[in-house]
Design an enzyme around this catalytic site. Structure first.
Site, PDB file in Angstrom:
ATOM      1  N   GLU A 346      36.427  60.071  45.405  1.00 27.97           N
ATOM      2  CA  GLU A 346      36.115  61.258  46.213  1.00 27.97           C
ATOM      3  C   GLU A 346      35.000  61.036  47.231  1.00 27.97           C
ATOM      4  O   GLU A 346      34.114  61.879  47.382  1.00 27.97           O
ATOM      5  CB  GLU A 346      35.747  62.431  45.283  1.00 27.97           C
ATOM      6  CG  GLU A 346      36.902  62.834  44.410  1.00 27.97           C
ATOM      7  CD  GLU A 346      36.557  63.911  43.391  1.00 27.97           C
ATOM      8  OE1 GLU A 346      37.380  64.804  43.204  1.00 27.97           O
ATOM      9  OE2 GLU A 346      35.477  63.847  42.783  1.00 27.97           O
TER      10      GLU A 346
HETATM   11  C1  NGO Z   1      37.543  64.071  39.046  1.00 21.37           C
HETATM   12  C2  NGO Z   1      36.246  63.863  39.781  1.00 21.37           C
HETATM   13  C3  NGO Z   1      35.035  64.210  38.912  1.00 21.37           C
HETATM   14  C4  NGO Z   1      35.235  65.533  38.194  1.00 21.37           C
HETATM   15  C5  NGO Z   1      36.512  65.478  37.382  1.00 21.37           C
HETATM   16  C6  NGO Z   1      36.774  66.764  36.652  1.00 21.37           C
HETATM   17  C7  NGO Z   1      37.103  61.877  39.165  1.00 21.37           C
HETATM   18  C8  NGO Z   1      37.302  60.432  38.980  1.00 21.37           C
HETATM   19  N1  NGO Z   1      36.297  62.433  40.037  1.00 21.37           N
HETATM   20  O1  NGO Z   1      37.715  62.795  38.397  1.00 21.37           O
HETATM   21  O2  NGO Z   1      33.895  64.252  39.719  1.00 21.37           O
HETATM   22  O3  NGO Z   1      34.151  65.761  37.324  1.00 21.37           O
HETATM   23  O4  NGO Z   1      37.613  65.175  38.189  1.00 21.37           O
HETATM   24  O5  NGO Z   1      37.944  66.759  35.912  1.00 21.37           O
END
Ligand code: NGO
Length: 540
Positions: A346
């Site tokens: 992200e």
């Molecule tokens: C995503 C995000 C995290 C969140 C999570 C919640 C990843 C790899 N990045 O997973 O920052 O906490 O979802 O389910």
């Protein structure tokens, strides 16, 4: 092949039950003698454990642990002695027996045998043989002995897990289990950033993971909401960046001594700690701690919300790589394990070009300090370094293009650890009524988290690229052990089984029965869990 193994397992089961019937008249396999006035009690059929063992030959008389039982360490290794001490620690409170540990060779008792010759059992496998005179656990490595001990625990009645004296009897069904894992990477992740979990809570989780032969503890040590590990060369990271958490609570961080305590405790349960510093996104806590790390030189405020994707290290500044170098050097020095996780998910506030540049600079730093890179699977959009591992966290419905990118990296030698969010994210709600957790990947009931195949999950990725599975637990909505356990149990054991057991044993209908038998164990251990209607829990 699959069919063949299934037949083998069916045959083994049938053979086992025939022997049970044959033996019932002469021994205590089927029904235990009544000790202490308790009602006769069936032994747990050999191999009825989670994760399912690779091969089981049930039959012959059961072994009874009694007040005369000794734990024999059949060599003089310190490791085997420690496993023996661990086993005694599990058995003594509930049985009330002394269970002395001895180095003296003998044919009776619980025998732990490290055998140089047992190479076929591999780095983590074991053989458990049980008959009237003894239970012998043989392994090539201490880890194998430890996993064998976990199997032995589950062969005993659930009451063995209690912390006070229970009536028994303590019978182990007769026969032989030979067992070794399918995958070398069987992980669980705890997000200690969104909410901080102190050393004792982490140890408690480690003990629960060890029950199911999980061998990696991934600690998500940094995120927008908190930096959780002391770094001497950048002290404000922990002191300021660790001073809060989601919802604005006080947060916290591990001193180096505390982190080492976790690492050592994990090692005593044969888990390797995989530390993660998430970058270049998910870095608000660091950016808030040091203005210099920001492209505009201005530190943002600390963040206690739950949005993602808004922060980025400054890819164009040299100081960014001094920072990464210092953090990786100090963390690597504290971490005996092979891996260092650099996040990489992200990075929505980092351009693609910058992301690639950043990963090109950071991966060699990890290698310089002797560690292997793991990154979330977005790393495959850059150039994963040789030997790197990508942790897949997409969904069944993730675009074919994104999966193809991961598959292409896998074809080029990048290893995969599978954590599909709509299967094994332990923070996903079970259903709409689940009071905790998130639902962005959908609801994940127990069967859904178990019923998939890691080996063929990413189309086009060679089976050999799959290193294993990991169950992440993100903590936006979780701050206590009881909440952690409610989300992890009963899904975590299913993920553990996907990582350990041969695919031929994979079958929801038989799995759910083995899983149901864990309920009374969790009750005895004081582990909170979700009583899913999909699982035939024994009546109270
Ligand atoms: C995503 C995000 C995290 C969140 C999570 C919640 C990843 C790899 N990045 O997973 O920052 O906490 O979802 O389910």
């Amino acid at each position: 092949m699959r069919q063949h193994q299934k037949q083998y397992h069916r045959a083994a089961r049938l053979f086992g039950s025939l022997l049970l019937v044959a033996a019932a008249g002469v021994s205590a396999v089927g029904a235990a003698p009544a000790h202490h006035g308790s009602a006769p009690q069936a032994t747990t059929p050999l191999g009825q454990v989670v994760p399912a063992p690779a091969s089981v030959e049930a039959g012959g008389p059961a072994y009874a642990i009694t007040s005369n039982t000794r734990i024999r360490v059949e060599d003089h290794s310190r490791d085997a002695r420690q496993v023996a001490a661990y086993l005694a620690g599990v058995l003594r409170p509930s049985t009330g027996y002394r269970l002395p540990i001895t180095d003296k060779h003998g044919h009776d008792g619980i025998r732990l045998e490290l055998s140089r010759g047992a190479k076929d059992l591999g780095a983590e496998g074991y053989r458990l043989r049980s008959d009237r005179g003894s239970v012998t656990i043989t392994a090539h490595s201490p880890a194998g002995l430890f996993h064998g001990v976990q199997t032995l625990r589950q062969q005993l009645p659930a009451a063995v897990e209690a912390s006070s004296r229970q009536p028994g009897p303590w019978l182990v069904a007769g026969g032989t289990i030979e067992d070794s894992p399918k995958y070398g990477y069987r992980g669980a992740m705890l997000d200690v950033s969104r909410h901080f979990f102190g050393v004792d809570k982490v140890k408690r989780y480690i003990d629960q993971l060890a029950l199911y032969k999980i061998n990696k503890l991934h600690l998500h040590l940094s995120d927008d909401q908190g930096w959780r590990i002391a770094i001497d060369s950048w002290p404000r990271l922990a002191e300021y960046g660790g001073s809060t958490q989601v919802g604005g609570g006080q947060g916290g961080y591990y001193t180096k001594a505390q982190y080492l305590e976790i690492v050592q405790y994990a090692a005593s349960r044969y888990l390797e700690v995989v530390p993660e510093i998430d970058m270049p996104g998910h870095t608000n806590a660091a950016l808030a701690s040091y203005p210099d790390l920001n492209c505009d030189g201005v530190a943002p405020p600390l963040y206690t919300g739950t949005s993602v994707g808004f922060s980025s290290l400054c890819v164009g500044k040299d100081v960014t790589y001094d920072f990464v170098d210092d953090v990786v050097r100090e963390l690597a020095a504290l971490t005996p394990g092979k891996y260092l996780h650099i996040g990489g998910d992200e990075a929505h506030s980092t351009s693609h070009e910058d992301y690639v540049t950043f990963m090109d600079k950071v991966q060699p730093i990890v290698a310089k300090y002797g560690k292997t890179v793991i990154g979330w699977h977005q790393l495959t959009g850059a150039t994963p370094s040789k030997g790197a591992i990508a942790q897949y966290w997409g969904l069944d419905g993730t675009s074919a293009a994104e999966k193809a990118q991961v598959a292409a990296a896998a074809q080029n030698g990048t290893g995969l650890v599978l954590s599909p969010a709509d299967r094994v994210y332990l923070d996903m709600k079970y259903n709409k009524d689940t009071p905790l957790g998130l639902a962005w990947a959908g609801y994940v009931e127990v069967q859904r988290s178990y019923d998939w195949n890691p080996g063929s999950y990413i189309p086009g990725a060679p089976g050999s690229s799959v290193q294993g599975v990991e169950a992440p637990l993100w903590s936006e909505t979780l701050s206590t052990s009881s909440q952690v356990e409610y989300m992890a149990f009963p899904r975590l054991p299913g993920v553990a089984e996907l990582g350990w057991s041969p695919p031929a044993t994979h079958d929801w209908d038989t799995y759910k029965v083995r899983l149901a038998a864990q309920g009374p164990r969790w009750d005895a251990l004081g582990v909170n869990y979700y009583k899913s209607a999909q699982v035939p829990w024994p009546a109270d």
